[in-house]
Design a protein around this motif. Structure first.
Motif, short mmCIF file in Angstrom:
data_model
loop_
_atom_site.label_atom_id
_atom_site.label_comp_id
_atom_site.label_asym_id
_atom_site.label_seq_id
_atom_site.Cartn_x
_atom_site.Cartn_y
_atom_site.Cartn_z
N THR A 176 35.70 34.16 49.50
CA THR A 176 35.49 32.72 49.70
C THR A 176 34.26 32.41 50.54
O THR A 176 33.90 31.25 50.70
CB THR A 176 36.72 32.10 50.39
N ARG A 184 35.17 35.66 42.35
CA ARG A 184 36.44 34.95 42.38
C ARG A 184 37.61 35.92 42.25
O ARG A 184 38.63 35.78 42.93
CB ARG A 184 36.50 33.92 41.25
N GLN A 207 30.02 35.19 39.20
CA GLN A 207 30.96 34.21 39.74
C GLN A 207 32.40 34.64 39.46
O GLN A 207 33.27 34.55 40.34
CB GLN A 207 30.70 32.84 39.12
#
Length: 273
Positions: free
Chosen positions: A152, A147, A143
């Motif tokens: 996205t 990021r 994650q």
């Protein structure tokens, strides 16, 4: 070229190539796969490799990534000569590759795919003896990496890859390359069979990897994608290297003419840096 990184990420006269091959030769019986090919990749640049079918692009990439051993020639990483016997050797040296066939496991989730072959074990007895995976750590690290790359389109890190679109699967594969390719990322036709929107997402990710300082080799038949993304373009023809041009000085029509032999690339037209 429509998107450029900061000047600091571009090759300078003092920079050593992050990946350099000289005089690569690969023979398959009487068939010549590579005939004395030279290639140089610098940190923080996208080097496109183009050529018609049979030009030697796949053989070149396989030699650079340990999938094949060249019969002649040398390969250097940051100026140090290496001798890759396996793809694991290349990965250990900081080279990650996304092949056209996409080496993803559809039944596994995104986090597991990012750590495929590099799974994190639990600490202590559970990991060392029972070989239990630390799925929580892998999810968190995956994650964080997604990021940091500004991706996205992947909202749920626990989502199975088989439920993703073709573009999203490609993003997973490229993201894995960015996560573990400490020096070089090699992408073989990453936008093949993708729609316009998904192609844009993948090319943005390619530029993001470049802007983080990686050297990126992009193999592609798509001239608009090449000229939009690449800093330099290495042209292959009939197993040999025609030369290197820049999107700033040549057009897609020029590139096609050089790789098909309709025009000869003069020495004073080439872009060495």
């Amino acid at each position: 070229m429509t998107d450029t990184a900061s000047v600091e990420t571009r090759p300078t006269d003092s920079q050593t190539p992050v990946l350099e091959a000289t005089g690569l030769v690969k023979l398959f019986g009487r068939v010549v796969g590579l005939r004395g090919v030279d290639i140089r990749l610098f940190p923080g640049e996208v080097l496109a490799v183009i050529g018609d079918n049979g030009a030697g692009k796949s053989t070149l990439i396989k030699c650079l990534t340990g999938a094949m051993t060249p019969d002649q020639g040398t390969i250097k990483i940051e100026g140090r000569e290496v001798n890759f016997k396996t793809t694991q050797d290349a990965r250990a040296a900081g080279i990650e590759t996304v092949y056209q066939t996409l080496a993803v496991a559809p039944a596994l989730d995104i986090a597991s795919n990012l750590y495929l072959g590099r799974e994190i074990r639990r600490p202590g007895f559970a990991g060392k003896v029972l070989r239990m995976l630390d799925k929580k750590a892998m999810r968190q690290h995956a994650q964080d990496h997604i990021r940091s790359l500004g991706i996205t389109t992947l909202q749920n890190i626990d989502q199975a890859v088989e439920t993703l679109s073709g573009g999203q699967r490609q993003v997973v594969a490229v993201a894995r390359t960015g996560a573990f390719g400490s020096k070089v990322a090699i992408l073989d036709e990453p936008t093949a069979a993708l729609g316009v929107r998904e192609t844009g997402q993948v090319l943005k990710l390619v530029r993001d990897l470049r802007d983080k300082g990686l050297g990126v080799i992009l193999i592609s038949h798509n001239m608009p994608n090449v000229f939009e993304t690449a800093d330099r373009i290495h042209i292959q023809r009939l197993g040999g290297a025609v030369g290197v041009i820049s999107p700033k000085t040549h057009s897609p029509e020029d590139a096609v003419a050089f790789m098909t032999g309709a025009r000869q690339l003069r020495e004073d037209e080439q872009t060495l840096r």
